[in-house]
Scaffold this active site. Structure first.
Site, PDB file in Angstrom:
ATOM      1  CG  ASP A 229      -2.038  -0.890   1.251  1.00 16.53           C
ATOM      2  OD1 ASP A 229      -2.156  -1.687   0.304  1.00 16.53           O
ATOM      3  OD2 ASP A 229      -2.841  -0.838   2.207  1.00 16.53           O
TER       4      ASP A 229
ATOM      5  CG  HIS B 141       2.569  -8.677   0.467  1.00 18.86           C
ATOM      6  ND1 HIS B 141       1.880  -9.762   0.957  1.00 18.86           N
ATOM      7  CD2 HIS B 141       2.426  -7.695   1.412  1.00 18.86           C
ATOM      8  CE1 HIS B 141       1.347  -9.462   2.137  1.00 18.86           C
ATOM      9  NE2 HIS B 141       1.663  -8.201   2.427  1.00 18.86           N
TER      10      HIS B 141
ATOM     11  CB  SER C 120      10.556   3.251   4.079  1.00 24.59           C
ATOM     12  OG  SER C 120      11.850   3.532   3.577  1.00 24.59           O
TER      13      SER C 120
END
Length: 262
Positions: free
Chosen positions: A86, A142, A226
């Site tokens: 996300d 992921h 980040s």
């Protein structure tokens, strides 16, 4: 002058001791006091969290929270590349034959980013994509595709911020910050997933240790907001045309298509 002053301030405050103190605080029960304020200020979507806000005992637990089952779906098209996180889509473009690319008026070296010429050469003429994670985002990372993990390595020590000021005044934060890199061979073509540490909190925890990885499989997590950089070989992908800088992305959303090779 502003660039010099900015870098000086970062160097004076961004040491091991400061990072240690902040990390210890985030992992302490004392940090739970500010969790409600943190969630409010950063507008964290509590409906998606695996647990209720009061169940997180430390800021670290909140930073690294999981999502409820079924809150994200992974695009199942065999040719799709999906967002590994996300985040906010920052930029994409070509990697020059000189193994560099430009973002926000700053030139980045793939050789610096990956640590040597041999690794960088794979991506000459390829494509880069950059996704920024704010403190409000889900911080787990992921895999954007399926394949065999060929290499895992860590580079860099300190980290400049990866916000707008850091990108403008910092020392090439995407290629110089503390970073953890995973390279994946997918049907004979390489992709590098570069996980870039944030200022003060360099911690990037790797969760995936197997030799193969499936699209959408959890690989690591940041302990704070980040940036992720994706590097693809030449003629490997075509970026989804609708993607715009500043656009919110969700884990599993299609961001590119694998090109067919005869």
């Amino acid at each position: 002058m502003r660039r010099t002053l900015y870098r000086l301030m970062i160097e004076l405050t961004n040491g091991r001791f400061t990072s240690y103190i902040l990390r210890k605080f985030a992992q302490s029960r004392l940090s739970s006091i500010i969790i409600p304020s943190y969630a409010k200020v950063f507008q964290i979507n509590q409906d998606e969290m695996e647990k209720g806000l009061k169940e997180y005992r430390t800021l670290h637990e909140l930073f690294t929270r999981k999502l409820k089952e079924g809150k994200r779906s992974i695009d199942t098209d065999a040719s799709s590349i999906v967002s590994p996180v996300d985040g906010v889509f920052a930029d994409y473009g070509p990697i020059e034959d000189a193994k560099t690319f430009d973002i926000k008026g700053k030139r980045y070296s793939i050789v610096d980013m990956l640590g040597n010429e041999e690794r960088a050469q794979r991506y000459a003429g390829g494509t880069y994509m950059v996704i920024y994670l704010s403190p409000s985002h889900y911080h787990r990372i992921h895999s954007p595709l399926s394949g065999s993990v060929t290499e895992r390595f860590v580079l860099g020590r300190k980290s400049y911020p990866v916000n707008a000021a850091g990108m403008e005044y910092g020392k090439e934060p995407l290629s110089k910050n503390y970073r953890s890199v995973t390279e994946v061979n997918s049907d004979g073509e390489h992709m590098a997933l570069v996980k870039v540490g944030a200022m003060f909190v360099n911690s990037i925890e790797l969760l995936h240790e197997r030799d193969t990885v499936q699209k959408g499989e959890e690989m690591a997590y940041f302990t704070f907001g980040s940036t992720v950089v994706l590097l693809f070989e030449k003629d490997m992908i075509e970026v989804v045309q609708e993607l715009k800088s500043g656009q919110e992305l969700r884990l599993g959303e299609k961001i590119a298509t694998r090109l067919a090779h005869k």
